[in-house]
Every structure is written in structure tokens, then in C-alpha cells.
Design a protein around this motif. Structure first.
Motif, PDB file in Angstrom:
ATOM      1  N   ASP A 140     -49.835 -14.343  48.219  1.00 61.09           N
ATOM      2  CA  ASP A 140     -49.210 -13.288  49.017  1.00 61.09           C
ATOM      3  C   ASP A 140     -49.605 -13.459  50.493  1.00 61.09           C
ATOM      4  OD1 ASP A 140     -48.361 -11.046  50.313  1.00 61.09           O
ATOM      5  OD2 ASP A 140     -49.103  -9.615  48.824  1.00 61.09           O
ATOM      6  N   THR A 141     -48.646 -13.877  51.306  1.00 62.33           N
ATOM      7  CA  THR A 141     -48.890 -14.127  52.737  1.00 62.33           C
ATOM      8  C   THR A 141     -49.473 -12.909  53.443  1.00 62.33           C
ATOM      9  OG1 THR A 141     -46.825 -15.336  52.618  1.00 62.33           O
ATOM     10  CG2 THR A 141     -47.763 -15.045  54.798  1.00 62.33           C
ATOM     11  N   TYR A 142     -49.039 -11.717  53.006  1.00 63.80           N
ATOM     12  CA  TYR A 142     -49.498 -10.503  53.679  1.00 63.80           C
ATOM     13  C   TYR A 142     -50.984 -10.252  53.446  1.00 63.80           C
ATOM     14  CZ  TYR A 142     -45.186  -9.200  55.843  1.00 63.80           C
ATOM     15  OH  TYR A 142     -44.102  -9.180  56.676  1.00 63.80           O
ATOM     16  N   LYS A 143     -51.468 -10.652  52.279  1.00 63.00           N
ATOM     17  CA  LYS A 143     -52.922 -10.549  52.015  1.00 63.00           C
ATOM     18  C   LYS A 143     -53.653 -11.556  52.910  1.00 63.00           C
ATOM     19  CE  LYS A 143     -54.174  -7.529  48.936  1.00 63.00           C
ATOM     20  NZ  LYS A 143     -54.267  -6.416  49.832  1.00 63.00           N
ATOM     21  N   VAL A 144     -53.051 -12.737  53.081  1.00 61.39           N
ATOM     22  CA  VAL A 144     -53.662 -13.759  53.941  1.00 61.39           C
ATOM     23  C   VAL A 144     -53.733 -13.237  55.384  1.00 61.39           C
ATOM     24  CG1 VAL A 144     -53.396 -16.101  54.864  1.00 61.39           C
ATOM     25  CG2 VAL A 144     -52.887 -15.651  52.451  1.00 61.39           C
ATOM     26  N   ALA A 145     -52.622 -12.652  55.850  1.00 61.58           N
ATOM     27  CA  ALA A 145     -52.589 -12.125  57.227  1.00 61.58           C
ATOM     28  C   ALA A 145     -53.613 -11.013  57.392  1.00 61.58           C
ATOM     29  CB  ALA A 145     -51.190 -11.616  57.552  1.00 61.58           C
ATOM     30  N   GLN A 146     -53.752 -10.192  56.347  1.00 62.26           N
ATOM     31  CA  GLN A 146     -54.732  -9.094  56.409  1.00 62.26           C
ATOM     32  C   GLN A 146     -56.137  -9.669  56.554  1.00 62.26           C
ATOM     33  OE1 GLN A 146     -54.743  -6.708  52.866  1.00 62.26           O
ATOM     34  NE2 GLN A 146     -56.064  -5.153  53.750  1.00 62.26           N
TER      35      GLN A 146
ATOM     36  N   PRO B  25     -54.373  -7.930  64.283  1.00 59.05           N
ATOM     37  CA  PRO B  25     -53.362  -7.808  63.227  1.00 59.05           C
ATOM     38  C   PRO B  25     -51.915  -7.874  63.732  1.00 59.05           C
ATOM     39  CG  PRO B  25     -54.368  -5.668  63.670  1.00 59.05           C
ATOM     40  CD  PRO B  25     -55.026  -6.650  64.597  1.00 59.05           C
ATOM     41  N   HIS B  26     -51.723  -7.869  65.049  1.00 58.54           N
ATOM     42  CA  HIS B  26     -50.352  -7.746  65.558  1.00 58.54           C
ATOM     43  C   HIS B  26     -49.568  -9.046  65.482  1.00 58.54           C
ATOM     44  CE1 HIS B  26     -51.517  -3.824  66.842  1.00 58.54           C
ATOM     45  NE2 HIS B  26     -52.522  -4.330  67.526  1.00 58.54           N
ATOM     46  N   PHE B  27     -48.268  -8.910  65.224  1.00 58.86           N
ATOM     47  CA  PHE B  27     -47.349 -10.056  65.184  1.00 58.86           C
ATOM     48  C   PHE B  27     -47.754 -11.094  64.144  1.00 58.86           C
ATOM     49  CE2 PHE B  27     -43.954  -9.562  68.273  1.00 58.86           C
ATOM     50  CZ  PHE B  27     -44.296  -8.294  68.720  1.00 58.86           C
ATOM     51  N   LEU B  28     -48.240 -10.594  63.012  1.00 55.81           N
ATOM     52  CA  LEU B  28     -48.533 -11.478  61.887  1.00 55.81           C
ATOM     53  C   LEU B  28     -47.721 -11.030  60.667  1.00 55.81           C
ATOM     54  CD1 LEU B  28     -52.389 -12.138  62.125  1.00 55.81           C
ATOM     55  CD2 LEU B  28     -50.523 -13.700  62.677  1.00 55.81           C
ATOM     56  N   SER B  29     -46.594 -10.366  60.887  1.00 54.24           N
ATOM     57  CA  SER B  29     -45.738  -9.978  59.766  1.00 54.24           C
ATOM     58  C   SER B  29     -44.759 -11.103  59.497  1.00 54.24           C
ATOM     59  CB  SER B  29     -44.967  -8.691  60.098  1.00 54.24           C
ATOM     60  OG  SER B  29     -45.868  -7.649  60.321  1.00 54.24           O
ATOM     61  N   ALA B  30     -44.968 -11.784  58.363  1.00 51.75           N
ATOM     62  CA  ALA B  30     -44.086 -12.898  58.001  1.00 51.75           C
ATOM     63  C   ALA B  30     -42.721 -12.355  57.582  1.00 51.75           C
ATOM     64  CB  ALA B  30     -44.716 -13.686  56.864  1.00 51.75           C
TER      65      ALA B  30
END
Ligand code: UDX
Length: 427
Positions: free
Chosen positions: A236-242, A252-257
Motif C-alpha cells: 500500500d503506497t499510502y502506508k509507505v508515504a505515511q 507529508p505534503h504532496f505525497l498523495s499517489a
């Protein structure tokens, strides 16, 4: 201080309205008579949160619109040039409109008694103000910078959908000026704004604008590339970004795939900087890759769907969300355009819906697709649903019962909808 704004588009209208809300007397000049009439009736010509209530409060008092640039300029102490700059087919910046605006300001300055300050707010490639716009202003006005008028650059960092709030509460104010401190009056204008002010030369100010937008674009293409790799591994990319964003150096900004960046700024500015860098003899390979990843990202969503259901031809597809992001009706460079064109190319039957961008969509797709008046109608007859803009009303799992959903933006939190019913572009 009396202010004239040349160009009542997103940037000009928000800047003018914001300055009027701070008590300045503002005239907005635009060549579009229809837009001018709308503004004078306190109606916003585009969807932007908080703008219309301010127009209702200020128009008729210290804010007005006019088609007469000459009148607006000759009665102003400060003139902001806010016209849109466009991209040519090869990505290079097209200065036609800003040159026209500068010419009309120059002609008006001819008849202006006393000093005024001309501010370039439009995004222009570093060097443009000093080498192109200032000489044009001097030629058309017959006057001299420093003696008869002053010039400065003041880039905008407004996000569509939050532009009024961004204008009134900026993170920073960048002032580009000549060695004669030509930005002094601009500093006075912003003195009540609670933000750090950075005073630099004209070219540096122009570059700060490009570097900021292109950095944001790079962050997005970066996380999309990580997402494309994660998708192959079932991560899950969003867990990676988190996990990444807990590092304060990353933020955390501009890391929404998702399906990539659209809008009037990030795509155009990235291409323009690439084109200019090449002209200056440098190959910006990182920035070229940012564009390539972004160009391909919307098509990946169609590819994910095609891999899942095999055939898209003659399939009924609902596309939810058309604007390049929520909070706006703007479809300039919206990923929805590429996605719908690809679906049509593959023979799908498309019904589209967006809470505010329907008129713009009709102008782009005409009779090639069907238009629904709400999300329920759009999906009722569809087998497949593409979520393309993350409007909150699309976060309603009940809407998608019995449908196969393909998400271009992260609308659902994990567990809200089953993975077998919903697949993300890169998660
Ligand atoms: C941008 C800049 O943010 C702003 O400072 C500048 O003045 C104008 O350009 P805007 O075009 O309004 O503002 O949109 P922004 O909020 O930056 O989003 C641009 C695009 O990137 C949208 O399509 C958005 O959906 C996408 N995006 C943004 C992502 O895909 N992932 C993210 O993490 C953030």
C-alpha cells in the motif's frame, strides 16, 4: 493606495478581491466584457471557495471591474499584471498575452502623471521581466524605469480552491526588484500581511516561482513512481508515504499517489522550465522524467481496468470527477481528459459526472459521452466506475454496490470498501 489589476482570471480576481478586503481601492481590468459584467454583479466567473461572498461585500464599494485598462492604470499607484501565460506545442512559454497586457499598460502610463509601480505577477521564465517586459514597457510608455515608474516581480503561490485563503494567509511573500529598491512600495502594500518577506532580484523571484511549482510536481511524480513499483509488489503506497512523512525532512505534503498532477500551473511550468533549460544549453533529465511519469499516470488507471476486466469495448463506464482536483471546476490539463479519451479510444461507453465541472466537460467532450446530473445517476447503469477526482461525496461505498471500481485518487480508507470491488491506480 489605489491598485489596478490587469487580467481578472484566477490570480487577478483573487489578488484584487484580497487587496480590496484589506481596504485598498481596486480596479480590475479585463478585455472580456462578459466577465467584467459578472464581477460587477458580484458573481464569480469560476468556482472558487469564499470568492463570491467577498465580491458581494466589496463590489460597489472599493472594488470594481472595467474593460478600460487605460482608465484603471492612469488612476492607480500600483499596477499588477496577472494575465495567464500559455504553453506552445513544444512546451515553451507563450508570451503573446502578457506582451499585449504590458503594451496596454505602457500606453496608459504615457498619460499618467506621477510615479506608479508595475508588478509582474504572471509566471514568466527567468530573465523575461528584465529583458523583454521592461524594455517593452519603456518603449510603449516613452518613460524610464527608476525616473518615471518602477517595476517589480511578485510571484503568486495560490492553490485553486483555496486561493482566497492562500492570498490572505501566505506562507511567504517574494518580491523581485531592481537594485534601486523598486519593490519598496510593494513591501508597504503587504505590510499588514503576517508572512516573511523575501526581497531578491527580478530573475531570482521568477526562478523561485518555477522551482517551487516544479518541486511540487517532482514530489508527485516521485510518489507515483514509488506507487507504480509498490503496485507490482502488493504494497500500500499510502502506508509507505505515511512512513516516509514521519521524517520531518520529508513532510507529508504532496505525497498523495494517484493519476498525477493537472491544472493550469504544474504541467505548464514544468514543461516551460524544461524547454527554457534546453535553450540555455542544459538537459534537465530529472524534470523530463517528471513530465513522462505524469503523462503516463492517467493511462495506467485505464490499463489497470483493462487488465482486470479484459475488454473495455462496449462496456458501460461511469467517470466520477472531471476537475483536475476537488474544490474547482477547472479542467485545464485534468487527468480526466486523458482517461476519458483513452476509454473512448478503447470503445467504452462513458457517462461522466462532476459536482461543478459539467459545463467545462461539455465544452471538451461534446456528444462523445453522456452526462449525468448526480453521482447516483452516473453509476446506476454502469458496470465499471472510475473515480478520477476525490470529491468527498464520492466517499460513499453504498454507491458502488455490485460495481467494479477503479480509483485514480485515494478516496476510501483501508477496509472501507473491499479490495476485490475496488482497485487503485498504484495501491
Ligand atoms: C499549484 C501550486 O500548488 C500553487 O502554489 C501555484 O501557485 C499554482 O499551482 P494548483 O494548480 O491549484 O496549485 O493545484 P495543487 O493543489 O498544487 O495540485 C496540482 C495537482 O497535483 C492536482 O491535480 C492534484 O490533484 C495533484 N496532486 C497534488 C497529487 O496528485 N498529489 C499530491 O500529493 C498533491
Amino acid at each position: 493606495m489605489r491598485v489596478a489589476i490587469i487580467g481578472a482570471g484566477y490570480v487577478g480576481l483573487v489578488t484584487g478581491t484580497g487587496l480590496a478586503s484589506r481596504g485598498y481601492d481596486v480596479s480590475l481590468a479585463d478585455i472580456d466584457a462578459q466577465k467584467v459584467a459578472m464581477i460587477n454583479q458580484s458573481r464569480a466567473p469560476f468556482h472558487e471557495a469564499g470568492l463570491e461572498p467577498l465580491l458581494q461585500k466589496l463590489v460597489g464599494k472599493n472594488l470594481r471591474a472595467t474593460v478600460e485598462t487605460n482608465k484603471a492604470v492612469t488612476t492607480a499607484d500600483v499596477v499588477f499584471i496577472c494575465v495567464q501565460t500559455y504553453c506552445q506545442d513544444d512546451g515553451a512559454i507563450d508570451l503573446t498575452h502578457i506582451k499585449q497586457a504590458v503594451t496596454s499598460v505602457g500606453k496608459a502610463l504615457k498619460n499618467r502623471e506621477g510615479h506608479s509601480l508595475v508588478i509582474i505577477k504572471s509566471t514568466v521564465i527567468p530573465g523575461t521581466t528584465e529583458k523583454v517586459l521592461l524594455p517593452l514597457l519603456e518603449k510603449t510608455s516613452g518613460k524610464k524605469e527608476g525616473e518615471d515608474f518602477r517595476i517589480a516581480v511578485n510571484p503568486e503561490f495560490l492553490r485553486e480552491g483555496r486561493a482566497v485563503e492562500d492570498f490572505l494567509n501566505p506562507d511567504r511573500i517574494v518580491i523581485g526588484e531592481l537594485e534601486n529598491d523598486s519593490g519598496d512600495v510593494l513591501c508597504q502594500l503587504y505590510q499588514d500581511f503576517n508572512a516573511p518577506v523575501l526581497r531578491v532580484d527580478l530573475m531570482t523571484a521568477e526562478m523561485i516561482k518555477y522551482a517551487s511549482n516544479v518541486f511540487l510536481a517532482t514530489k508527485i511524480s516521485f510518489i507515483n513512481e514509488i506507487g507504480n513499483i509498490c503496485k507490482k509488489l502488493g504494497i500500500d503506497t499510502y502506508k509507505v508515504a505515511q512512513g516516509m512523512s514521519l521524517d520531518s525532512r520529508i513532510s507529508p505534503h504532496f505525497l498523495s499517489a494517484g493519476i498525477g498532477f493537472g491544472g493550469s500551473c504544474l504541467p505548464k511550468d514544468t514543461k516551460a522550465l524544461v524547454s527554457a533549460a534546453q535553450e540555455w544549453g542544459y538537459q534537465p533529465s530529472l524534470l523530463q522524467s517528471v513530465i513522462k511519469v505524469n503523462d503516463e499516470q492517467p493511462l495506467r488507471l485505464v490499463e489497470v481496468a483493462a487488465n482486470s476486466v479484459r475488454e473495455l469495448s462496449q462496456r458501460k463506464v461511469a467517470v466520477l470527477g472531471l476537475a483536475f482536483k476537488p474544490g474547482t471546476d477547472d479542467m485545464r490539463d485534468a487527468p480526466a481528459i486523458k482517461i476519458i479519451n483513452e476509454l473512448l479510444r478503447r470503445g467504452a461507453l462513458v457517462t461522466a459526472y462532476d459536482p461543478v465541472a459539467m459545463d467545462n466537460a461539455r465544452g471538451i467532450f461534446g456528444k462523445q459521452i453522456e452526462y449525468a446530473s448526480n453521482a447516483e445517476d452516473a453509476v446506476s447503469d454502469a458496470e465499471l466506475v472510475f473515480i478520477v477526482t476525490e470529491w468527498t461525496e464520492f466517499n460513499n461505498p453504498a454507491l458502488y454496490r455490485g460495481k467494479k471500481v477503479f480509483c485514480g485518487r485515494r478516496v476510501f480508507s483501508p477496509g472501507q470498501i473491499s479490495n476485490s470491488d475496488c482497485e487503485g491506480v498504484c495501491w
